[in-house]
Scaffold this motif. Structure first.
Motif, PDB file in Angstrom:
ATOM      1  N   GLY A  28       2.926   1.106   3.948  1.00 33.63           N
ATOM      2  CA  GLY A  28       3.536   0.333   2.881  1.00 33.63           C
ATOM      3  C   GLY A  28       5.030   0.524   2.815  1.00 33.63           C
ATOM      4  O   GLY A  28       5.789  -0.426   2.664  1.00 33.63           O
ATOM      5  N   ALA A  44      -4.485   6.373   3.997  1.00 29.44           N
ATOM      6  CA  ALA A  44      -3.525   6.112   2.918  1.00 29.44           C
ATOM      7  C   ALA A  44      -3.291   7.431   2.196  1.00 29.44           C
ATOM      8  O   ALA A  44      -4.147   8.311   2.204  1.00 29.44           O
ATOM      9  N   ASP A  85      -5.646  -3.123   3.610  1.00 33.00           N
ATOM     10  CA  ASP A  85      -4.310  -2.962   4.170  1.00 33.00           C
ATOM     11  C   ASP A  85      -4.388  -3.399   5.627  1.00 33.00           C
ATOM     12  O   ASP A  85      -4.997  -2.713   6.443  1.00 33.00           O
ATOM     13  N   LEU A 134      -9.024   4.594  -2.826  1.00 28.73           N
ATOM     14  CA  LEU A 134      -9.206   4.542  -1.384  1.00 28.73           C
ATOM     15  C   LEU A 134     -10.671   4.791  -1.048  1.00 28.73           C
ATOM     16  O   LEU A 134     -11.258   5.781  -1.476  1.00 28.73           O
ATOM     17  N   TYR A 156      -9.783  -4.555  -1.405  1.00 26.34           N
ATOM     18  CA  TYR A 156      -8.391  -4.739  -1.031  1.00 26.34           C
ATOM     19  C   TYR A 156      -8.264  -4.111   0.354  1.00 26.34           C
ATOM     20  O   TYR A 156      -8.742  -3.007   0.590  1.00 26.34           O
ATOM     21  N   PRO A 186       0.828  -1.198   0.000  1.00 31.41           N
ATOM     22  CA  PRO A 186       0.000   0.000   0.000  1.00 31.41           C
ATOM     23  C   PRO A 186       0.866   1.253   0.000  1.00 31.41           C
ATOM     24  O   PRO A 186       1.992   1.225   0.482  1.00 31.41           O
ATOM     25  N   VAL A 211      -1.220  -5.531   0.984  1.00 33.28           N
ATOM     26  CA  VAL A 211      -2.679  -5.573   0.931  1.00 33.28           C
ATOM     27  C   VAL A 211      -3.120  -6.989   0.572  1.00 33.28           C
ATOM     28  O   VAL A 211      -2.371  -7.753  -0.028  1.00 33.28           O
ATOM     29  N   LEU A 225      -4.165   2.632  -4.690  1.00 31.59           N
ATOM     30  CA  LEU A 225      -3.122   1.624  -4.882  1.00 31.59           C
ATOM     31  C   LEU A 225      -2.281   1.918  -6.119  1.00 31.59           C
ATOM     32  O   LEU A 225      -2.810   2.311  -7.164  1.00 31.59           O
TER      33      LEU A 225
END
Length: 193
Positions: free
Chosen positions: A83, A130, A112, A125, A110, A78, A90, A134
């Motif tokens: 990430g 985040a 995280d 998102l 998906y 991520p 993810v 992605l």
């Protein structure tokens, strides 16, 4: 003495060995020792594939169909703090259902596992923390299905910035996201140049 047939067979075998050694020596001189990471990965998934996204753990991506009916390949790491720093990956969870404020609902997102962020089938998102959607790889048509080009990673959709309202109602409108730019990989398998 050696018969002429045995001598001819021996000459052919030695010639084949000499050619093989010449090819090996040539390939050693043109070997690419560059820092290019990634490769072209045949997915064997074509336009008829409508199942859940599939993980390709060795090449660190998921491939699945988005809401635009195209195949997308998303990087398993991520974006942002979780990430990059922690190396979380993810996962696709078909059992998650969200009625998000952005109008997207499940089932399937998906997820995280480190930050708890959820991303929809398009990599956008939906909720959680985040920096952007992605990151992704290019998906190309291939002979036996789509081919994923993991040599270049592209940044996910930036989160829309709220513009100053120009109308009488005070509803902010999102500005369009810029075109995808190249991103750095965060995988532990990444070679530093």
């Amino acid at each position: 003495m050696i018969s002429s047939r045995v001598g001819a067979a021996l000459a052919v075998v030695l010639s084949v060995i000499a050619v093989a050694l010449a090819v090996v020596a040539f390939m050693a001189t043109v070997r690419d020792d560059g820092t290019t990471i990634g490769r072209l990965v045949p997915s064997r998934k074509d336009n008829d594939y409508n199942g859940d996204p599939l993980a390709f753990p060795l090449d660190e991506f998921f491939i699945g169909r988005g809401s635009d009916a195209k195949l997308h390949a998303f990087y398993v790491y991520p974006p942002g703090f979780y990430g990059h720093t922690r190396g979380c990956k993810v996962v696709w969870d078909p059992s998650v259902t969200i009625s998000g404020s952005k109008g997207r609902s499940g089932p399937g997102f998906y997820v995280d596992p480190c930050s708890g962020a959820h991303f929809d089938r398009d990599g956008d998102l939906v909720d959680g923390e985040a920096d952007r959607g992605l990151d992704h790889f290019a998906v190309l048509p291939g002979v036996e299905g789509a081919v994923v080009d993991t040599r270049t990673l592209y940044c996910g959709h930036e989160l829309p910035q709220l513009a100053t309202p120009e109308s009488s109602d005070d509803t902010p409108t999102p500005t369009p996201a810029p075109n995808a730019t190249k991103c750095d990989r965060v995988s532990p398998n990444t070679k530093k140049p």
